[in-house]
Scaffold this active site. Sequence first.
Site, short mmCIF file in Angstrom:
data_model
loop_
_atom_site.label_atom_id
_atom_site.label_comp_id
_atom_site.label_asym_id
_atom_site.label_seq_id
_atom_site.Cartn_x
_atom_site.Cartn_y
_atom_site.Cartn_z
N PHE A 90 -43.00 -103.45 -36.14
CA PHE A 90 -42.74 -104.42 -37.20
C PHE A 90 -43.45 -103.89 -38.45
O PHE A 90 -44.51 -103.26 -38.35
CB PHE A 90 -43.20 -105.84 -36.85
N THR A 91 -42.85 -104.16 -39.60
CA THR A 91 -43.30 -103.52 -40.84
C THR A 91 -44.80 -103.70 -41.11
O THR A 91 -45.53 -102.72 -41.26
CB THR A 91 -42.48 -104.07 -42.03
C1 P71 Z 1 -39.94 -112.14 -41.34
C2 P71 Z 1 -41.38 -112.02 -41.53
C3 P71 Z 1 -41.95 -112.08 -42.91
C4 P71 Z 1 -41.77 -110.73 -43.48
C5 P71 Z 1 -42.76 -109.80 -43.29
C6 P71 Z 1 -42.56 -108.51 -43.74
C7 P71 Z 1 -41.37 -108.17 -44.34
C8 P71 Z 1 -40.40 -109.12 -44.55
C9 P71 Z 1 -40.61 -110.41 -44.12
C10 P71 Z 1 -43.40 -111.59 -40.33
C11 P71 Z 1 -44.00 -111.17 -39.14
C12 P71 Z 1 -43.25 -111.01 -37.93
C13 P71 Z 1 -43.86 -110.53 -36.80
C14 P71 Z 1 -43.12 -110.33 -35.55
C15 P71 Z 1 -45.92 -110.37 -37.97
C16 P71 Z 1 -45.37 -110.84 -39.11
C17 P71 Z 1 -46.21 -110.96 -40.33
N1 P71 Z 1 -42.09 -111.75 -40.44
N2 P71 Z 1 -45.18 -110.22 -36.83
O1 P71 Z 1 -39.46 -111.88 -40.22
O2 P71 Z 1 -41.95 -111.31 -37.88
O3 P71 Z 1 -46.53 -112.29 -40.50
O4 P71 Z 1 -45.50 -112.80 -42.71
O5 P71 Z 1 -47.21 -114.30 -41.69
O6 P71 Z 1 -47.87 -112.11 -42.59
O7 P71 Z 1 -39.25 -112.51 -42.29
P1 P71 Z 1 -46.79 -112.90 -41.97
#
Ligand code: P71
Length: 462
Positions: A126-127
Site C-alpha cells: 500500500f502506498t
Molecule cells: C484510500 C486510503 C487513503 C489514501 C491513502 C493514500 C493514497 C490515497 C488514498 C489509506 C490506507 C489504507 C490502508 C490499507 C493504510 C492507509 C493509510 N487508504 N492502510 O484507500 O487503505 O491510512 O489514510 O488514514 O493515513 O483511499 P490513512
Amino acid sequence: MRAHRSWAEPWKIKMVEPIRMTTPEERNAAIAEAGYNTFLLRADDVYIDLLTDSGTSAMSDRQWAALMIGDEAYAGASSFYRLVDAVRDVYGYQELVPTHQGRGAEHILSQILIEPGDVVPGNMYFTTTRFHQEHAGGRFVDVIVDEAHDPYSLHPFKGNVDLDKLAAVVDTYGAERIPYVSVETNVNMAGGQPVSLANLRDVYDFCSSRGILVMLDATRALENAHFIKERERGYESWTIAEILHEITRWSDGATVSSKKDNLVNIGGFLALRDPELARRARELLVAFEGLHTYGGMSGRDMEALAAGIREMVATDDHVRARIGQVAYLGDALLKMGVPIVQPVGGHGVFIDAAAVLDHLDQDVFPAQALTAEIYREGGVRGMERGIVSAGRDPVSGDHRRPRLELVRLAIPRRVYTQSHMDVVAESVAAVAERRHEIGGLRMTYEPESLRFFQARFEPLAS
Ligand code: P71
C-alpha cells in the site's frame, strides 16, 4: 425460507447534504485546471464522490451524540480510556497507541521495528505503508498469491500470502533481517480482496516459529470478516464480531486507519500485544503525533471513534449492507460489459483500465486518463490505481510497472443510495462505449514521493 432474501440498509436517513451536478463545460475546465488528476479537483465540482472510502463515512446519530461528551483534557481524557476499552473488546489488543490517522501508525511502527537494510514482506504494497517502510531504511517485498495480480481470477481469497514466496524471502535474507511480515486485510490495491483465516493462521505459525512478528494492517478487517463468513468453510454461523477477533488473534499487533471500517472522518491507531514494544512506540509518539493519551486526535474524535468501533460489529447487517452496495455497483457494471476486478471486493469497484483502453501503452497512463474521462462524463470522481500510484523504484529510478492498471470507484459508507450507483454505472458505461476516442496523458509535474497525490498531466496530442 428463501435462500436469497432481499435486504436493505439497517438505518434510515435523518439529515441530508445537497450535491450539485455541473455542466460538461464546467467539468472540462475543472479537470484541465486540476492537471487531469482527480486529487486536485475541488469537491464542489464533483457530483458523486468515489475518490475514496477513507474519512468519508456518514456517522450515526449515536456517534454525533458522542462528539458532545468528548473529554478535551490534554492528558488522560476519559474518551481515551473508552477508546482503549473499545479496541480491547472488539479487536482484542491490550496496548493502544492512538494516532492522527493510519499513516501515523505506520510511521511509528516502521520506526520502532525496521533497521536500515531490513526486508519487510507483505501481501501487496500500500502506498503509505511502503513509503514508511522505505523511509525507515527497509525494503518491501511482495509475497501475495499470484491470483491477486490477475483481475479475472475468481480465487475467493486473493489477498492471501503465498507461503512459498514468504519462505523464499526468509531463505534469501535470513529471519534476522525480517523484523515483521506485514499482512493487510481486504487488500486495497488488489481490489479489496480478503485473506482467509486458514492463511492468517499459517502465516502466524510460520513466522512465530522463526521469531518474526506478524503485523496486520487491519484497516478493513471488518470487511474481510464478512468475506470469511460468506466464503470460508466453518465460519458460516459465526458472528462478524467473533470472526474479527479470530482475525486479530493471529498477529502481534496492527495498524488501523479508522477512517474506513471504524466509521469516523479522522483517526487511527497502532495496537500491540507486547507492552515493551508499546512503550517504545509511545516514546516516538509524543514527538511525532501527540501525547500518548490522544496521539493527534481530539477528545471528541476519540469518543466518536470508540462508538464507531462498537457500532460496526453491533449487527452483522451493517457490513452486509455495505458490501452489498459495492456488489450492486459491480454487478451493474458487469451487466453493461465493463471489465472490472473480480470477485468484486469490499470497499469499491475497480475498473480494468488496461482492458478498456487496450490501445494505450502503460507509459501514457491509461488508468489516469480513464479516471479523468469518467469525471468529465458524469461528474463521478474515482482514483487512479496503476502506474502513477506505483511510483518509481528508489534504486533504478524507473517507473514501477504494476500488473494491475485500475480505476478505483471507492464507496463511502452509508452515504450514497442505490440510484447514485445506477448513475455511476451509466456514466462509466458511456465512457467505455467511446473508449477508442480516449487518448493518453503526459506527466508535466512529478513529485518525488507519493506522486499520485499531486502529479499533473496534459492530454497527448492525438
Ligand atoms: C484510500 C486510503 C487513503 C489514501 C491513502 C493514500 C493514497 C490515497 C488514498 C489509506 C490506507 C489504507 C490502508 C490499507 C493504510 C492507509 C493509510 N487508504 N492502510 O484507500 O487503505 O491510512 O489514510 O488514514 O493515513 O483511499 P490513512
